[in-house]
Design an enzyme around this catalytic site. Structure first.
Site, PDB file in Angstrom:
ATOM      1  N   LYS A 157       0.839  -1.195   0.000  1.00  0.00           N
ATOM      2  CA  LYS A 157       0.000   0.000   0.000  1.00  0.00           C
ATOM      3  C   LYS A 157       0.880   1.255   0.000  1.00  0.00           C
ATOM      4  O   LYS A 157       2.006   1.212   0.491  1.00  0.00           O
ATOM      5  CB  LYS A 157      -0.864   0.041   1.269  1.00  0.00           C
ATOM      6  CG  LYS A 157      -1.999  -0.956   1.311  1.00  0.00           C
ATOM      7  CD  LYS A 157      -2.789  -0.806   2.611  1.00  0.00           C
ATOM      8  CE  LYS A 157      -3.920  -1.807   2.698  1.00  0.00           C
ATOM      9  NZ  LYS A 157      -4.958  -1.646   1.666  1.00  0.00           N
ATOM     10  N   ARG A 204     -10.279 -11.527   2.138  1.00  0.00           N
ATOM     11  CA  ARG A 204     -11.159 -12.567   1.588  1.00  0.00           C
ATOM     12  C   ARG A 204     -10.510 -13.942   1.667  1.00  0.00           C
ATOM     13  O   ARG A 204     -11.194 -14.954   1.729  1.00  0.00           O
ATOM     14  CB  ARG A 204     -11.553 -12.189   0.155  1.00  0.00           C
ATOM     15  CG  ARG A 204     -10.401 -12.100  -0.804  1.00  0.00           C
ATOM     16  CD  ARG A 204     -10.759 -11.339  -2.081  1.00  0.00           C
ATOM     17  NE  ARG A 204     -10.845  -9.888  -1.856  1.00  0.00           N
ATOM     18  CZ  ARG A 204     -11.213  -9.017  -2.779  1.00  0.00           C
ATOM     19  NH1 ARG A 204     -11.550  -9.426  -3.994  1.00  0.00           N
ATOM     20  NH2 ARG A 204     -11.257  -7.725  -2.503  1.00  0.00           N
TER      21      ARG A 204
HETATM   22  N1  BES Z   1      -8.107  -3.709   4.470  1.00  0.00           N
HETATM   23  C1  BES Z   1      -8.268  -3.310   3.114  1.00  0.00           C
HETATM   24  C2  BES Z   1      -9.582  -2.539   2.887  1.00  0.00           C
HETATM   25  C3  BES Z   1      -9.692  -1.205   3.555  1.00  0.00           C
HETATM   26  C4  BES Z   1      -9.439  -0.046   2.848  1.00  0.00           C
HETATM   27  C5  BES Z   1     -10.132  -1.102   4.871  1.00  0.00           C
HETATM   28  C6  BES Z   1      -9.568   1.187   3.458  1.00  0.00           C
HETATM   29  C7  BES Z   1     -10.255   0.124   5.482  1.00  0.00           C
HETATM   30  C8  BES Z   1      -9.981   1.268   4.786  1.00  0.00           C
HETATM   31  C9  BES Z   1      -8.284  -4.528   2.200  1.00  0.00           C
HETATM   32  O1  BES Z   1      -7.488  -5.595   2.613  1.00  0.00           O
HETATM   33  C10 BES Z   1      -7.776  -4.101   0.866  1.00  0.00           C
HETATM   34  O2  BES Z   1      -6.631  -3.767   0.786  1.00  0.00           O
HETATM   35  N2  BES Z   1      -8.648  -4.125  -0.136  1.00  0.00           N
HETATM   36  C11 BES Z   1      -8.287  -3.740  -1.452  1.00  0.00           C
HETATM   37  C12 BES Z   1      -8.716  -4.835  -2.390  1.00  0.00           C
HETATM   38  C13 BES Z   1      -8.244  -4.645  -3.785  1.00  0.00           C
HETATM   39  C14 BES Z   1      -6.754  -4.975  -3.846  1.00  0.00           C
HETATM   40  C15 BES Z   1      -9.023  -5.562  -4.694  1.00  0.00           C
HETATM   41  C16 BES Z   1      -9.049  -2.460  -1.791  1.00  0.00           C
HETATM   42  O3  BES Z   1     -10.237  -2.374  -1.493  1.00  0.00           O
HETATM   43  O4  BES Z   1      -8.414  -1.539  -2.312  1.00  0.00           O
HETATM   44 MN    MN Z   2      -5.500  -5.408   1.975  1.00  0.00          MN
END
Ligand code: BES
Ligand code: MN
Ligand code: ZN
Length: 495
Positions: free
Chosen positions: A271, A345
């Protein structure tokens, strides 16, 4: 954290010996008016309290708190007028928020009398405790001490026994929300899979529940490929915690599952640095599930409940899983990992399959799963997906609790975008569209055929990165504890 002590009182608020008396104000057209319960306080001001408050700028709007010295007209030192919004829209959530805002504004006051309880006792009690919440565990010097004691004026209707029962339930519910917030607010170097598992187990043991902790060895033996895959980049190995509660006269069995990523760096698909620290909240679903099963036991819900809580830390390292890896999940399905940041997931899939083996009547799962939830519904409204009927039932309950929630679809045409070139499934689609829904579709693949299930995406609602509001502090919010508790109560009552 020390929560305020709540008790019921029949003393007139005007005569009560306290630091402050809390009353409610409402918007009546352009004017400010007093909410029910403030009558004797108003009388002490010769029936001119609304007028005085208007002079001080009070409008009755939500989150407004106006303090007025009593200069001896009441036994208490100050009147605290908490705005509840439009007079015609007064409900439990308005009471809860006003009580929360008042409690927050009263930090440093020892004893408070609240008249908001005459409108809604449970809501006033919950709001008073949750609004006083502060997480000071890692400060050398604490701020103003939260309110120590809140005396709630008895509502006019209902028996004393009803009032005592309502207060007991509200106290337990507020405690579960507080526990969840504490877990979420504990920094990721202190809360990691093993320590989270131990704290969860201690809490469950104290409530007399059965607990099982699967460590990395047990997970390997049983084939939890999703949890292990995500967890292997961290020096702190993953866990799966199972907590079982068997209530009296249980006719339904409910499986609970919550995402417990103690920190989400994204892994090799790392990230951006900006706001990455907020990913300390990526175990909010797990925290809510642990707190809720303990709450169900304290309130002796007539249900059988089994919580399955996967915990892992998503880190990049030489040992980490990579884009292109294929994982064999618990139960045997294979998943091609195209993005290591779609890790939630993967651990949930394992947990859902394991939970399905218990043959529950319902499956409730919650997770800080996608940024797409925030994009589509904002920071305060959970996205609710699942089997149609149960999804709608949960969404209606979520709205009624005041936590909010909105039913979202699982569009069939998105499913094929999860097809993999070499495995049963990939963990992401090749595009950004409907990412919250795609995640829901991914999870659906692991839910037993025909089982009523719901997936509650709380990416935004679990964590308040802005200013405090109502009874919601900065940081962990405790969402969706009250929703899941209310769904459980509904299942206990209506099947
Ligand atoms: N934990 C994150 C989702 C999240 C984002 C929670 C912002 C709280 C605040 C999750 O694991 C994630 O990184 N999701 C990605 C998925 C994508 C790579 C398909 C997302 O939503 O960007
Ligand atoms: Mn994630
Ligand atoms: Zn995550």
């Amino acid at each position: 954290m020390s929560a305020p002590k709540l008790s019921l009182t029949t003393t007139s608020a005007a005569a009560a010996d306290a630091g402050a008396v809390v009353i409610g104000t409402v918007q009546d057209g352009e004017d400010v008016a007093l909410a029910p319960g403030a009558e004797d306080v108003d009388a002490a001001f010769d029936g001119r309290l609304a007028e005085v408050l208007a002079t001080l700028g009070a409008t009755g709007k939500p989150d407004e708190v106006v303090k007025l010295p009593t200069i001896g007209r009441l036994a208490a030192d100050v009147v605290v007028a908490a705005g509840m919004g439009k007079a015609g829209e007064l409900g439990p959530e308005q009471v809860r928020r006003a009580a929360g805002a008042a409690s927050r504004a009263l930090a440093g006051t020892r004893r408070v009398v609240s008249t908001l309880s005459t409108v809604d006792l449970s809501a006033a009690a919950e709001g008073a405790v949750l609004g006083a919440y502060a997480f000071d565990e890692f400060r050398s010097e604490r701020g103003d001490a939260p309110v120590e004691r809140v005396d709630l004026v008895n509502p006019a209707d209902g028996s004393a026994k009803d009032h005592r029962a309502a207060l007991k339930a509200a106290t337990a519910i507020a405690e579960a929300v507080t526990t969840t917030r504490d877990f979420v607010n504990t920094p990721p170097n202190h809360l990691y899979p093993a320590s989270f598992a131990e704290r969860a187990a201690a809490l469950a043991n104290d409530a007399g529940l059965e607990v099982e902790i699967l460590d990395e060895k047990a997970l390997r033996k049983a084939g939890f490929g999703g949890v292990l895959g995500v967890g292997m980049g961290s020096t702190r190995p993953p866990r799966v915690v199972r907590i079982a509660y068997r209530g009296p006269k249980a006719r339904k069995k409910v499986a609970l599952v919550g995402k417990g990523i103690t920190f989400d760096t994204g892994g090799i698909s790392i990230k951006p640095a900006s706001h990455m620290e907020e990913m300390t909240s990526d175990m909010s679903g797990a925290a809510a599930i642990v707190a809720t099963v303990v709450l169900a036991a304290k309130l002796r819900y007539p249900l059988e409940i089994v919580a399955t809580v996967p915990m892992a830390e998503n880190m990049p390292s030489g040992a980490a899983y990579r884009p292109g890896d294929v994982l064999t999940m618990y139960g045997g399905k294979t998943v091609e990992v195209l993005n290591t940041d779609a890790e939630g997931r993967l651990i949930l899939a394992d947990a859902i399959v394991r939970a399905g083996e218990d043959e529950p009547d319902y499956l409730i799962e919650t997770a800080t799963l996608t940024g797409g939830q925030i994009v589509s519904l904002g920071r305060r409204t959970p996205g609710i997906m699942g089997s149609d009927e149960f999804r709608d039932r949960v969404a209606a309950i979520a709205k009624a609790t005041g936590e909010g929630g909105w039913p979202m679809p699982l569009p069939e045409e998105l499913r094929r975008d999860l097809d993999s070139k070499l495995a049963d499934l990939s963990n992401v689609t090749g595009h950004r569209w409907g990412s919250m829904l795609a995640a829901g579709l991914f999870l659906r693949e692991f839910v037993p055929e025909g089982l009523p299930w719901v997936h509650i995406d709380i990416a935004g609602p679990a964590y308040n990165n802005g200013s405090p509001w109502g009874y919601t502090a900065k940081g962990g919010t405790g969402v969706p504890v009250r929703t899941i508790a209310a769904v459980l109560a509904d299942i206990a009552e209506n099947g």
